[in-house]
Design a protein around this motif. Structure first.
Motif, PDB file in Angstrom:
ATOM      1  N   SER A   1      74.150 -22.491  -4.068  1.00  0.00           N
ATOM      2  CA  SER A   1      73.710 -22.773  -2.699  1.00  0.00           C
ATOM      3  C   SER A   1      73.623 -21.493  -1.870  1.00  0.00           C
ATOM      4  O   SER A   1      72.979 -21.457  -0.832  1.00  0.00           O
ATOM      5  CB  SER A   1      74.635 -23.792  -2.027  1.00  0.00           C
ATOM      6  OG  SER A   1      75.885 -23.201  -1.756  1.00  0.00           O
TER       7      SER A   1
ATOM      8  N   THR B   1      70.088 -20.104  -0.677  1.00  0.00           N
ATOM      9  CA  THR B   1      69.389 -20.476   0.555  1.00  0.00           C
ATOM     10  C   THR B   1      70.287 -20.409   1.778  1.00  0.00           C
ATOM     11  O   THR B   1      69.789 -20.271   2.882  1.00  0.00           O
ATOM     12  CB  THR B   1      68.790 -21.893   0.464  1.00  0.00           C
ATOM     13  OG1 THR B   1      69.806 -22.799   0.096  1.00  0.00           O
ATOM     14  CG2 THR B   1      67.664 -21.938  -0.549  1.00  0.00           C
ATOM     15  N   ASP B   2      71.585 -20.561   1.599  1.00  0.00           N
ATOM     16  CA  ASP B   2      72.469 -20.476   2.760  1.00  0.00           C
ATOM     17  C   ASP B   2      72.707 -19.010   3.093  1.00  0.00           C
ATOM     18  O   ASP B   2      73.734 -18.431   2.759  1.00  0.00           O
ATOM     19  CB  ASP B   2      73.781 -21.231   2.496  1.00  0.00           C
ATOM     20  CG  ASP B   2      73.562 -22.746   2.452  1.00  0.00           C
ATOM     21  OD1 ASP B   2      72.547 -23.215   2.989  1.00  0.00           O
ATOM     22  OD2 ASP B   2      74.406 -23.449   1.863  1.00  0.00           O
TER      23      ASP B   2
ATOM     24  N   GLU C   1      76.794 -19.867   7.712  1.00  0.00           N
ATOM     25  CA  GLU C   1      76.591 -20.869   6.668  1.00  0.00           C
ATOM     26  C   GLU C   1      77.470 -20.581   5.455  1.00  0.00           C
ATOM     27  O   GLU C   1      78.054 -21.481   4.859  1.00  0.00           O
ATOM     28  CB  GLU C   1      75.124 -20.878   6.232  1.00  0.00           C
ATOM     29  CG  GLU C   1      74.182 -21.368   7.315  1.00  0.00           C
ATOM     30  CD  GLU C   1      72.717 -21.302   6.900  1.00  0.00           C
ATOM     31  OE1 GLU C   1      71.953 -22.190   7.300  1.00  0.00           O
ATOM     32  OE2 GLU C   1      72.337 -20.359   6.182  1.00  0.00           O
TER      33      GLU C   1
ATOM     34  N   LYS D   1      71.732 -30.419  -1.685  1.00  0.00           N
ATOM     35  CA  LYS D   1      70.351 -29.975  -1.450  1.00  0.00           C
ATOM     36  C   LYS D   1      70.170 -28.499  -1.784  1.00  0.00           C
ATOM     37  O   LYS D   1      69.248 -28.108  -2.501  1.00  0.00           O
ATOM     38  CB  LYS D   1      69.974 -30.203   0.028  1.00  0.00           C
ATOM     39  CG  LYS D   1      70.023 -31.654   0.439  1.00  0.00           C
ATOM     40  CD  LYS D   1      69.745 -31.835   1.914  1.00  0.00           C
ATOM     41  CE  LYS D   1      70.916 -31.420   2.804  1.00  0.00           C
ATOM     42  NZ  LYS D   1      72.137 -32.198   2.582  1.00  0.00           N
ATOM     43  N   SER D   2      71.058 -27.682  -1.240  1.00  0.00           N
ATOM     44  CA  SER D   2      70.925 -26.241  -1.451  1.00  0.00           C
ATOM     45  C   SER D   2      71.178 -25.894  -2.915  1.00  0.00           C
ATOM     46  O   SER D   2      70.517 -25.021  -3.487  1.00  0.00           O
ATOM     47  CB  SER D   2      71.899 -25.477  -0.551  1.00  0.00           C
ATOM     48  OG  SER D   2      71.671 -25.811   0.798  1.00  0.00           O
TER      49      SER D   2
ATOM     50  N   THR E   1      74.686 -25.835   5.404  1.00  0.00           N
ATOM     51  CA  THR E   1      73.405 -25.306   5.851  1.00  0.00           C
ATOM     52  C   THR E   1      73.249 -25.616   7.336  1.00  0.00           C
ATOM     53  O   THR E   1      73.528 -26.733   7.757  1.00  0.00           O
ATOM     54  CB  THR E   1      72.260 -25.957   5.055  1.00  0.00           C
ATOM     55  OG1 THR E   1      72.499 -25.745   3.658  1.00  0.00           O
ATOM     56  CG2 THR E   1      70.916 -25.356   5.418  1.00  0.00           C
TER      57      THR E   1
ATOM     58  N   ASP F   1      64.618 -25.711   2.594  1.00  0.00           N
ATOM     59  CA  ASP F   1      65.923 -26.340   2.386  1.00  0.00           C
ATOM     60  C   ASP F   1      66.472 -26.741   3.753  1.00  0.00           C
ATOM     61  O   ASP F   1      66.799 -25.893   4.570  1.00  0.00           O
ATOM     62  CB  ASP F   1      66.867 -25.344   1.698  1.00  0.00           C
ATOM     63  CG  ASP F   1      68.256 -25.939   1.487  1.00  0.00           C
ATOM     64  OD1 ASP F   1      68.377 -27.182   1.423  1.00  0.00           O
ATOM     65  OD2 ASP F   1      69.225 -25.154   1.372  1.00  0.00           O
TER      66      ASP F   1
END
Ligand SMILES: Nc1nc2c(ncn2[C@@H]2O[C@H](COP(=O)(O)OP(=O)(O)OP(=O)(O)O)[C@@H](O)[C@H]2O)c(=O)[nH]1
Ligand SMILES: [Mg+2]
Lengths: 312, 425
Positions: B59, B62-63, B68, B22-23, B74, B93
């Motif tokens: 990633s 966003t992390d 994280e 996802k991230s 996440t 996210d």
């Protein structure tokens, strides 16, 4: 008053504005003693306009407060006072220097930046006035820890943010409840980007402190950043002397963000109007804080760390 | 230069099982649309190198929390923003770990579109089902399924078709796929970028749109626009102490149009008391409006002096709901402390709060089998149908019709925490 044509859809700025007004009114409706943190900077000037739209013809249901490090640009401080007076709202100023006198802020060295110590002064002011909510102008696009924060962010009695255990925040049902001693930080423009802010300033024709526009300034290059030197304060004192061996250059610059002088750097620019700034913002290759904040470059997690300690 | 302000806004989220990418998908999307600025990329590169990685770990975009980054997972929702010239996007996210389901629900509650990721090697997993069920429950209007990591299955069409069939079968069972909602399924690789922004050349067998094409064309509109007018009062403005004598009798009801529209002259009723009046004026700052639409924050002035305060709701007189003192809804429990049927909670609905007690837990849903199970209590992440008895009347609509007046949260008064998310049936 002017009459406006009927809307059938909301543009993205209209939507962001409506969301922010809703958040401000939730704070007013849910909290018994909120305060609006106001620095004279562009984000907080947008919030002032939003507060006018949210609460006029009434008065704001909160005072304005500035935590002054004593190292702020004189143009910004003058603008801050002028704007508060024009609005007829109460402005509280609490200064890091007073915390230093009380001994609650101790600098490691004389030239250590006072920026992060604002947290102490802020927490002292919260206690002094018994504020249960501080409204701030932080945006999620500014920094990766801010990107994680709720719109109504809970802080414990030490002002600490616990990023691993945030309150769920569902729909637009904000939960701004807190017990005595704890407080909420509310961020009405969380979802705005730097571009949205400039476009809003342009649309609303907001006045700004002069240093946001291109001007000539003495600077030195220090570790890849443009550092303003020989900056006069409102008190007459001059700070940020160049270090020996540094070459002072007179450059045309503007600020993308204005904060404590010791940790905010300008960018090279000839944008002297808002529309030119909007254009520059559209084509920049560097983030707002990346270009301008000397305090975030110390480590990968400096903002998160400061927030855990009570920072905005 | 004049700036265009009339571009539309789409809020979407990514969800799915742990490590499905996802991230990385969001990182890649932003990278390929040139939305990551140079200094952020340099910083991500530096962090990746420190971790011994050869390519930039997207990633990391966003992390953003230390924890994280250390664990490569996440924990909480990250919000990111980008714009393509035609449209502005707000991305959320969400975390995949079951432990952080409440954060996924936080992201889902404001999303207009969900991208559900599936790892092509693993197919549909429990957490894929849970997130799909939640996305359905929360009523996200548009669902896109991304079958990710196609590079790890040699971009094989048969693998894609099998997972797609499996998923659509499940989607039909839970009612996620229904008339009028088309679930799009896209094969992609978040790592290499195939079918995300660029088609790439590894999956010529796929004829459908890329992920970005889907995002660019998804309707951003709100169905609430066509629903009855609902205006919960947030704040009452009475500047009677002001120096301006004209304002002495000013009484403005401030709030946001949660659904429908309103115009000057419309007949309105203020609930729960049932007083009636007409709209005298609609204001936004110093602008006078003739009408206001869904999601607009405005101030309403009425013809008559009516005693109204925060928590009341202004509706059109011919569309007034009946205030109720009992509600029934699907509740997602968000707290580590289990629900207690003996305790009193606070329910917040629009701008109104009421004390509430659990009348009955009708059933709990097993998200794997979709079976309705008997339940005495609720633990974190449980989803159940619950009846509440209320101390104060609420003005509700069913959530499937109206997200704003069908939603409520449950608050634990002792901690002030938000412990439940509810949707009225
Ligand atoms: N080969 C390959 N690896 C991928 C792809 N997408 C993601 N990955 C890898 O899968 C791992 C997990 O990716 P993340 O993006 O962190 O996964 P996530 O779904 O965000 O995980 P949580 O948020 O913790 O649930 C990372 O090592 C990624 O590099 C892909 O398309 N192909
Ligand atoms: Mg992730």
């Amino acid at each position: 008053m002017m009459t406006t044509a009927n809307k059938t859809t909301l543009s993205h700025l209209d939507w962001l504005e409506a969301e922010a007004i809703h958040i401000l009114r939730e704070v007013a409706g849910q909290c018994s003693n909120p305060v609006l943190l106001f620095s004279g900077g562009k984000d907080s000037l947008c919030i002032l306009r939003l507060a006018e739209k949210a609460f006029r013809p009434g008065r704001f249901p909160f005072p304005l407060m500035h935590i002054d490090t004593g190292h702020n640009y004189k143009e910004v401080i003058e603008f801050r006072d002028q704007r508060a007076a024009e609005l007829g709202e109460r402005l509280i100023v609490r200064s890091v220097e007073d915390s230093m006198k009380r001994g609650t802020v101790v600098l490691k060295s004389e030239d250590e930046s006072r920026n992060k110590h604002q947290s102490v002064t802020l927490l002292e002011a919260i206690e002094e006035f018994g504020f249960d909510c501080c409204i701030g102008g932080a945006r999620r696009d500014e920094e990766k820890a801010r990107a994680k924060e709720r719109i109504m962010s809970f802080r414990d009695e030490f002002g600490q943010w616990d990023p691993k255990n945030q309150r769920p925040e569902l729909w637009n049902l904000y939960n701004a409840r807190s017990h005595k001693g704890e407080n909420i930080r509310a961020f009405p423009i969380s979802n705005w980007t730097e571009m949205d802010v400039w476009q809003y300033i342009e649309r609303e024709k907001l006045a700004l402190p002069s240093i946001y526009f291109a001007h000539q300034r003495d600077v030195v290059m220090r570790a890849g950043s443009i550092v303003p030197v020989n900056v006069p304060l409102a008190s007459g004192e001059v700070i940020n002397q160049p270090k020996t061996g540094e070459e002072v250059i007179n450059m045309q610059v503007r600020f993308r963000t204005v904060g404590d002088i010791t940790c905010t750097a300008p960018v090279i620019s000839d944008a002297d109007t808002i529309s030119k700034i909007v254009l520059e913002t559209a084509t920049t290759t560097i983030t707002e804080r990346g270009a301008t904040r000397l305090d975030d470059q110390t480590s990968d997690a400096s903002m998160e760390q400061r927030k855990k300690e009570g920072y905005f | 230069m004049t700036t265009q302000h009339n571009d539309s806004l789409l809020r979407f989220m990514t969800c799915g099982s742990v490590d499905d990418g996802k991230s990385t998908l969001i990182g890649r999307l932003l990278f390929d649309t040139k939305s990551i600025l140079a200094d952020t990329l340099t910083q991500m590169d530096r962090t990746s190198k420190k971790r011994g990685l050869e390519v930039v770990d997207l990633s990391l975009l966003t992390d953003g929390l230390q924890a994280e980054r250390e664990q490569g997972i996440t924990i909480d929702v990250a919000y990111r923003y980008f714009s393509t010239g035609t449209r502005k996007y707000i991305i959320a996210d969400a975390p995949g770990h079951e432990q952080y389901t409440r954060n996924m629900v936080t992201a889902a509650s404001t999303a207009n579109l969900a991208i559900i990721l599936i790892d092509a090697r693993k197919g549909v997993l429990t957490q894929t089902r849970r997130h799909s069920f939640l996305a359905h429950l929360v009523g996200i209007p548009h669902i896109v399924v991304a079958i990710n990591k196609m590079d790890l299955v040699d971009f094989d069409q048969a693998t894609f078709e099998k997972i797609k069939a499996d998923y659509l079968n499940f989607a039909e069972q839970i009612g996620l796929q229904r008339a009028g909602r088309d679930i799009q399924v896209v094969p992609l690789s978040a790592l290499t970028g195939d079918m995300l922004v660029d088609r790439g050349d590894a999956m010529d067998w796929y004829q459908g749109p890329t992920m970005l094409e889907i995002l660019e064309s998804a309707p951003a509109g709100h169905s609430e626009q066509n629903e009855p007018f609902r205006f919960p009062v947030q704040f009452v403005c009475r500047p009677h102490a002001s120096d301006d004598k004209d304002l002495h009798d000013f009484r403005g009801f401030m709030g946001r149009v949660e659904s429908g529209k309103i115009a000057v002259g419309d007949a309105v009723t203020v609930l729960p008391n049932g007083y009636t009046s007409k709209v005298k004026a609609i204001q936004l700052g110093d602008e006078q409006l003739q009408s206001a639409i869904t999601e607009q924050s405005v101030t309403l002035l009425l013809e008559d002096e009516i005693d109204t305060s925060r928590g009341d709701m202004i509706v059109k007189s011919d569309q007034a709901p009946e205030p109720v003192k009992q509600i029934s809804g699907m509740v997602c429990w968000l707290s580590e402390t289990p629900l207690s049927t003996a305790r009193t909670y606070i329910i917040r609905h629009t701008t109104r709060e009421s004390k509430a007690k659990v009348g009955a837990i009708e059933y709990k849903v097993d998200v794997n089998t979709l079976e309705q199970l008997e339940a005495q209590g609720l633990a974190m992440n449980d989803i159940a149908k619950i009846n509440f008895k209320l101390a104060q009347p609420l003005m509700v609509d069913s959530y499937s019709k109206n997200r704003a007046t069908g939603a409520f949260i449950v608050i634990d008064e002792s901690t002030n925490n938000t412990v439940g998310a509810g949707m009225i049936i």
